[in-house]
Write a protein that holds these residues in place. Sequence first.
Motif, PDB file in Angstrom:
ATOM      1  N   UNK A   1       0.878  -1.168   0.000  1.00  0.00           N
ATOM      2  CA  UNK A   1       0.000   0.000   0.000  1.00  0.00           C
ATOM      3  C   UNK A   1       0.913   1.215   0.000  1.00  0.00           C
ATOM      4  N   UNK A   2       0.586   2.276   0.731  1.00  0.00           N
ATOM      5  CA  UNK A   2       1.510   3.410   0.756  1.00  0.00           C
ATOM      6  C   UNK A   2       2.779   3.076   1.527  1.00  0.00           C
TER       7      UNK A   2
ATOM      8  N   UNK B   1      -8.744  13.245   2.877  1.00  0.00           N
ATOM      9  CA  UNK B   1      -8.817  11.810   3.108  1.00  0.00           C
ATOM     10  C   UNK B   1      -7.525  11.392   3.796  1.00  0.00           C
ATOM     11  N   UNK B   2      -7.600  11.218   5.111  1.00  0.00           N
ATOM     12  CA  UNK B   2      -6.383  10.878   5.845  1.00  0.00           C
ATOM     13  C   UNK B   2      -6.387   9.415   6.264  1.00  0.00           C
ATOM     14  N   UNK B   3      -7.492   8.740   6.066  1.00  0.00           N
ATOM     15  CA  UNK B   3      -7.568   7.327   6.401  1.00  0.00           C
ATOM     16  C   UNK B   3      -8.854   6.765   5.846  1.00  0.00           C
ATOM     17  N   UNK B   4      -8.843   5.462   5.563  1.00  0.00           N
ATOM     18  CA  UNK B   4     -10.034   4.838   4.981  1.00  0.00           C
ATOM     19  C   UNK B   4     -10.258   3.515   5.708  1.00  0.00           C
TER      20      UNK B   4
ATOM     21  N   UNK C   1     -12.266   0.703   4.417  1.00  0.00           N
ATOM     22  CA  UNK C   1     -11.810  -0.037   3.243  1.00  0.00           C
ATOM     23  C   UNK C   1     -10.617  -0.939   3.525  1.00  0.00           C
ATOM     24  N   UNK C   2      -9.932  -0.731   4.647  1.00  0.00           N
ATOM     25  CA  UNK C   2      -8.748  -1.537   4.917  1.00  0.00           C
ATOM     26  C   UNK C   2      -9.138  -2.994   5.026  1.00  0.00           C
TER      27      UNK C   2
ATOM     28  N   UNK D   1      -8.796  15.123  -1.466  1.00  0.00           N
ATOM     29  CA  UNK D   1      -7.357  14.958  -1.519  1.00  0.00           C
ATOM     30  C   UNK D   1      -6.910  13.949  -0.476  1.00  0.00           C
ATOM     31  N   UNK D   2      -6.110  13.016  -0.922  1.00  0.00           N
ATOM     32  CA  UNK D   2      -5.550  12.043   0.000  1.00  0.00           C
ATOM     33  C   UNK D   2      -4.187  12.506   0.471  1.00  0.00           C
ATOM     34  N   UNK D   3      -3.844  12.185   1.731  1.00  0.00           N
ATOM     35  CA  UNK D   3      -2.523  12.621   2.157  1.00  0.00           C
ATOM     36  C   UNK D   3      -1.908  11.674   3.173  1.00  0.00           C
ATOM     37  N   UNK D   4      -0.615  11.716   3.211  1.00  0.00           N
ATOM     38  CA  UNK D   4       0.187  10.900   4.112  1.00  0.00           C
ATOM     39  C   UNK D   4       1.053  11.883   4.894  1.00  0.00           C
TER      40      UNK D   4
ATOM     41  N   UNK E   1      -8.510   3.933  -1.871  1.00  0.00           N
ATOM     42  CA  UNK E   1      -7.230   3.923  -1.137  1.00  0.00           C
ATOM     43  C   UNK E   1      -6.079   4.547  -1.925  1.00  0.00           C
ATOM     44  N   UNK E   2      -6.177   4.531  -3.256  1.00  0.00           N
ATOM     45  CA  UNK E   2      -5.103   5.155  -4.043  1.00  0.00           C
ATOM     46  C   UNK E   2      -5.052   6.665  -3.826  1.00  0.00           C
ATOM     47  N   UNK E   3      -6.152   7.259  -3.389  1.00  0.00           N
ATOM     48  CA  UNK E   3      -6.110   8.681  -3.031  1.00  0.00           C
ATOM     49  C   UNK E   3      -5.010   8.920  -2.013  1.00  0.00           C
ATOM     50  N   UNK E   4      -4.927   8.033  -1.027  1.00  0.00           N
ATOM     51  CA  UNK E   4      -3.916   8.178   0.017  1.00  0.00           C
ATOM     52  C   UNK E   4      -2.562   7.657  -0.472  1.00  0.00           C
ATOM     53  N   UNK E   5      -2.589   6.444  -1.032  1.00  0.00           N
ATOM     54  CA  UNK E   5      -1.327   5.815  -1.447  1.00  0.00           C
ATOM     55  C   UNK E   5      -0.531   6.767  -2.343  1.00  0.00           C
ATOM     56  N   UNK E   6      -1.213   7.379  -3.299  1.00  0.00           N
ATOM     57  CA  UNK E   6      -0.533   8.229  -4.279  1.00  0.00           C
ATOM     58  C   UNK E   6      -0.734   9.724  -4.023  1.00  0.00           C
ATOM     59  N   UNK E   7      -1.349  10.079  -2.901  1.00  0.00           N
ATOM     60  CA  UNK E   7      -1.557  11.504  -2.580  1.00  0.00           C
ATOM     61  C   UNK E   7      -2.261  12.212  -3.741  1.00  0.00           C
ATOM     62  N   UNK E   8      -3.392  11.661  -4.150  1.00  0.00           N
ATOM     63  CA  UNK E   8      -4.089  12.209  -5.308  1.00  0.00           C
ATOM     64  C   UNK E   8      -4.976  13.376  -4.916  1.00  0.00           C
ATOM     65  N   UNK E   9      -5.176  14.240  -5.861  1.00  0.00           N
ATOM     66  CA  UNK E   9      -6.159  15.308  -5.721  1.00  0.00           C
ATOM     67  C   UNK E   9      -7.195  15.122  -6.822  1.00  0.00           C
ATOM     68  N   UNK E  10      -8.445  15.061  -6.418  1.00  0.00           N
ATOM     69  CA  UNK E  10      -9.534  14.846  -7.370  1.00  0.00           C
ATOM     70  C   UNK E  10     -10.443  16.049  -7.241  1.00  0.00           C
TER      71      UNK E  10
END
Lengths: 337, 337
Positions: A61-62, A245-248, A251-252, A276-279, B266-275
């Motif tokens: 995953x990430x 989106x800091x966690x899902x 879906x895990x 936006x997803x972020x780590x 989950x790819x939003x987080x894995x890849x730090x995507x912005x949609x």
Amino acid sequence: MSPLSSRHIVLARHIPGRPEPEHFRLEPVEVGEPGEGELRVRTLFASVDPGTLSRLGGVDSYAPAVKLGEVIGSAAVGEVLDSRDARYAVGDVVAGGWGWREHAVVSAKGLRKVERGAESLSAELGVLGIPGLTAYFGILELGRPKEGETVLVSSAAGAVGSVAGQIAKRQGARVVGIAGGAEKCRWVKDALGFDAVIDYRSETDLGAAIRRECPRGVDVYLDNVGGTMLDTTLACMALRGRVVVSGLVADYGVPPEQRAGLKNTPFLIIQRLRMEGFVVLDYFARFGEARVALRGWLQDGTLKHREHVAEGLESAPALFAGLFRGENFGRAVVRVG
Amino acid sequence: MSPLSSRHIVLARHIPGRPEPEHFRLEPVEVGEPGEGELRVRTLFASVDPGTLSRLGGVDSYAPAVKLGEVIGSAAVGEVLDSRDARYAVGDVVAGGWGWREHAVVSAKGLRKVERGAESLSAELGVLGIPGLTAYFGILELGRPKEGETVLVSSAAGAVGSVAGQIAKRQGARVVGIAGGAEKCRWVKDALGFDAVIDYRSETDLGAAIRRECPRGVDVYLDNVGGTMLDTTLACMALRGRVVVSGLVADYGVPPEQRAGLKNTPFLIIQRLRMEGFVVLDYFARFGEARVALRGWLQDGTLKHREHVAEGLESAPALFAGLFRGENFGRAVVRVG
């Protein structure tokens, strides 16, 4: 110095869905002597993180997937027993990421020294650790609520959500939380000072509840849950809303074909949403600055936090499994030392 | 001046799913005289837009729902027959949004005068109209591809996608299109100069095809389709990729519970995507600037476009229905005058 008899917890079976204690194995281990630039530490606290599940299914995953027999990763705080690095002395307290081990030999790189201050040492794993930092950057860098805007936070009694909501309040936002159960909801509203809280367990229509508590729509949604909760909230966003989106957690460990899926995607266009997803590790260079701010708010009493402490490393698997049933109340850690 | 016998097309039945010609009705109508500040126009071309479907189900979307018996909205170009506004003279050509009408009385506000230039007048509805502007702002303001980045465009032979890909090429990106059928794919690659094109009809695994043509991942995805194509692409994005959602044709008219849903979140987080979803009308103040650029590229021959022209207003419903089966090839318009 000589080898030390210790124990650690490894992945016994890949976890295809929800975790159970039998997916893990507590093992005896001999912990050797530190080499040059290394320390040997005795763990005081280790964290129990929902996000870890994304690495336990055998799929990268990430972060790379944990292999069978590998020790479970986590944040940890420990006391230095032996030091081969000039910056650390025996008795120092350090924080690092050595995982579910009673003792560990760790490189001095990637550790940080923890001052024994007013906060408990376990705070280094929560409000001053990855969850607190996630909340800090998620709200201040991605969500960026303006004064008077409405911020919705899922898992509002959790390690990220509780801090995120309090930071959003500092920004002058109206803050609404989602949490499960009357006790958590009461704490979120009364102790943390959220403007409103939604008990998702007692609401039959979560969307209606969000619209009731956020009558002008949601400007910023900090999400740790994903799944149906995220989908429902998409339909409740205000114009130009930001979904962080800091966690899902929902879906895990759930194969894609079994996930609920986001179906309210037209609201992305209708409301011009940004999702936006972020780590948080991407903000590593700014962790120091964030910790200064968080520590200041802790010390002046304006930032509240709560921990769910289980005793002994052996309690980590059951605590971890309980996270996905909402059983913990506060940041989940095990006291090891 | 006296009333004019004309025809228009109204919504006969709300459209719960895919449109068919019988959802529409061609009606005779008397078009009266223009009042102060109004013009009476004879339509030359009217557009046939997939996005219109989002307004025909009886539910408000980013624009209010069309009611039964109301004329179908669209962009249109026409000739001024009578003018009660000093800025417009008889014989001028104007563009506006008066919809599927052979003649109309329209307020002079919200119209713009069209120079009879090198391009066909129908270009005002396509490459110089909302689709071209959507491509322009979608790529340059939201996607913002850097030189050498990979840009993926769905509906690459369509009115938005074809222009978007060419603009991305101008920015120095590697551009990959997705289109349906060999003829469209050939045009996208040979005439428009995309670096690669994927025929979604001949690929059994779209994700594998995207990874094959975008080996370093997709940095910018301009999406008009939504649904499974968007979900598949989410799993193929590069780190910090941007997904620009300018249309969700796959979701229009499909009740939420029947939609495929996005499961690769989950790819939003894995890849730090912005949609990000967007509506081009939000950039209205900059339309003039964008049209100057687009017109310049048309005139110097570096921007290609293609139209699918059907004859007569009465052909609009069948052309509209065909859009959702991928039957058109180029910007769909009807020649009315």
